[in-house]
Design an enzyme around this catalytic site. Structure first.
Site, short mmCIF file in Angstrom:
data_model
loop_
_atom_site.label_atom_id
_atom_site.label_comp_id
_atom_site.label_asym_id
_atom_site.label_seq_id
_atom_site.Cartn_x
_atom_site.Cartn_y
_atom_site.Cartn_z
N CYS A 3 -0.60 3.95 2.35
CA CYS A 3 0.22 4.04 3.50
C CYS A 3 1.66 4.37 3.93
CB CYS A 3 -0.49 2.15 3.87
SG CYS A 3 -1.96 1.72 3.30
N ASP A 4 2.24 3.15 3.07
CA ASP A 4 3.60 3.54 3.02
C ASP A 4 4.66 4.25 2.36
OD1 ASP A 4 2.81 1.69 5.38
OD2 ASP A 4 2.52 0.15 4.21
N CYS B 41 1.12 -1.38 -0.25
CA CYS B 41 -0.01 0.11 -0.22
C CYS B 41 1.02 1.12 -0.02
CB CYS B 41 -0.81 -0.26 1.22
SG CYS B 41 -1.93 1.71 1.57
#
Ligand code: NAP
Length: 307
Positions: free
Chosen positions: A134-135, A131
């Site tokens: 997300c990261d 993701c």
């Protein structure tokens, strides 16, 4: 007889649990194979509103669970093997035991498709991610690699150029499944390098236990090369967890639930929430919102039915 069974304990399921529990419906939540959903394999979550310092993914879903339990939700470790949705009450088979329920909220999520290398699995959250939203932030000024040749890979590669010193897109063929517009954007981006006809044989890590490289193999020439990488993003698709529905709920060609508006499915009294239906946003906050919608619809349905 349950008022509501919620299948899945990620952001969507847990939020549906908070809402239905607060409505005194005493929901039963079935945790599934991946309790906590995809957040449970994420490290820091910095984009969930309300946590200015960020929060660890597993902590965030655990907090939601505690919040739901406080209002009377029951969480059961288990896996849903089958459902009978042809008549009400619905029947749900959990580890061999049938339970009956007046409404059902399907929040079973979608699992990221992985390459399946042992090193990849071991290094999830330590440089391996599925993701970018997300990261990506953690790889500011670092070497980033994205695997895949579909729209997800194109989107993630482009997005990750905001952070990475360089983004290398690795695809196993020289033909792309991605739409032309997404592909063209990648080609036009000077921070993206493409490596084609190449597969990953291993994800490498250093003494600190973090990703520091990959071993790649050209499938045409057979040439093997090691390359330094800090962030390794696998973007080869998702698999919605809908097999247990046995064809009773309308699914699209990739297995995602087809929404009939709001949180409704084709069966009255069965609702969807989160990534099991959403192939577009796939965020913790959108899943939480969807869980809230499903809970409110279940509550109104039960009220209308006189329960
Ligand atoms: P996808 O279209 O199925 O593409 C998956 C890619 O991963 C393919 O290039 C495939 O290679 C590769 N792949 C699969 N398994 C692999 C493996 N084991 N090793 C190496 N490579 C592997 O999936 P997606 O990109 O997630 O897209 C899914 C759907 O969502 C599509 O309909 C897409 O259009 C849509 N989507 C749209 C947007 C957007 O419009 N903004 C963004 C994301 C996704 P092969 O080609 O060789 O099979």
């Amino acid at each position: 007889m349950h008022n509501v069974i919620i299948i899945g304990s990620g952001c969507a399921g847990n939020t549906a649990a908070v809402y239905t529990a607060r409505a005194s419906l005493k929901p039963l939540v079935i945790s599934g194979h991946e309790p906590g959903g995809q957040l449970s394999i994420t490290s820091e979550v910095e984009n969930f509103p309300g946590f200015p310092e960020g929060i660890l993914g597993p902590q965030l879903v655990e907090n939601m669970k505690l919040q739901a339990e406080r209002f009377g939700a029951t969480f059961r470790h288990g896996y849903v093997e089958a459902c009978e949705l042809g008549q009400r009450p619905f029947r749900v088979k959990i580890d061999g035991v049938w339970e009956e329920t007046r409404t059902l909220i399907i929040a079973s999520g979608a699992s990221a498709r992985w390459l399946g290398l042992p090193s990849e699995q071991r290094l999830i959250g330590k440089g391996v991610s599925s993701c970018a939203t997300c990261d990506g932030f953690f790889y500011r000024g670092k070497e980033i690699m994205v695997i895949g040749g579909g729209d997800s890979a194109m989107e993630e590669a482009n997005f990750l150029t905001r952070f990475g010193k360089r983004v290398t897109l690795v695809h196993r063929r020289d033909q792309f499944r991605a739409s032309k517009i997404m592909y063209d954007r990648v080609v036009a981006n000077p921070k993206i390098e493409m490596i084609l006809n190449t597969v990953i044989d291993d994800v490498l890590s250093g003494d600190d236990g973090l990703v520091n490289g990959v071993r790649m193999r050209n499938v045409v020439t057979g040439a093997v090369e090691d390359r330094p990488v800090d962030g390794f993003f696998v973007a080869i698709g998702h698999i919605p967890n809908t097999k247990f529905l046995g064809g009773q709920i309308d699914l699209d060609e990739d297995g995602y639930i087809v929404s009939k508006g709001g949180a409704r499915t084709n069966i009255t009294g069965v609702f969807h929430a989160g990534d099991v239906q959403d192939r577009t946003y796939r965020q913790a906050i959108t899943a939480a919102g969807a869980g809230c919608m499903a809970a409110i619809e279940a509550e109104r349905f039960l009220e209308h039915e006189g329960h």
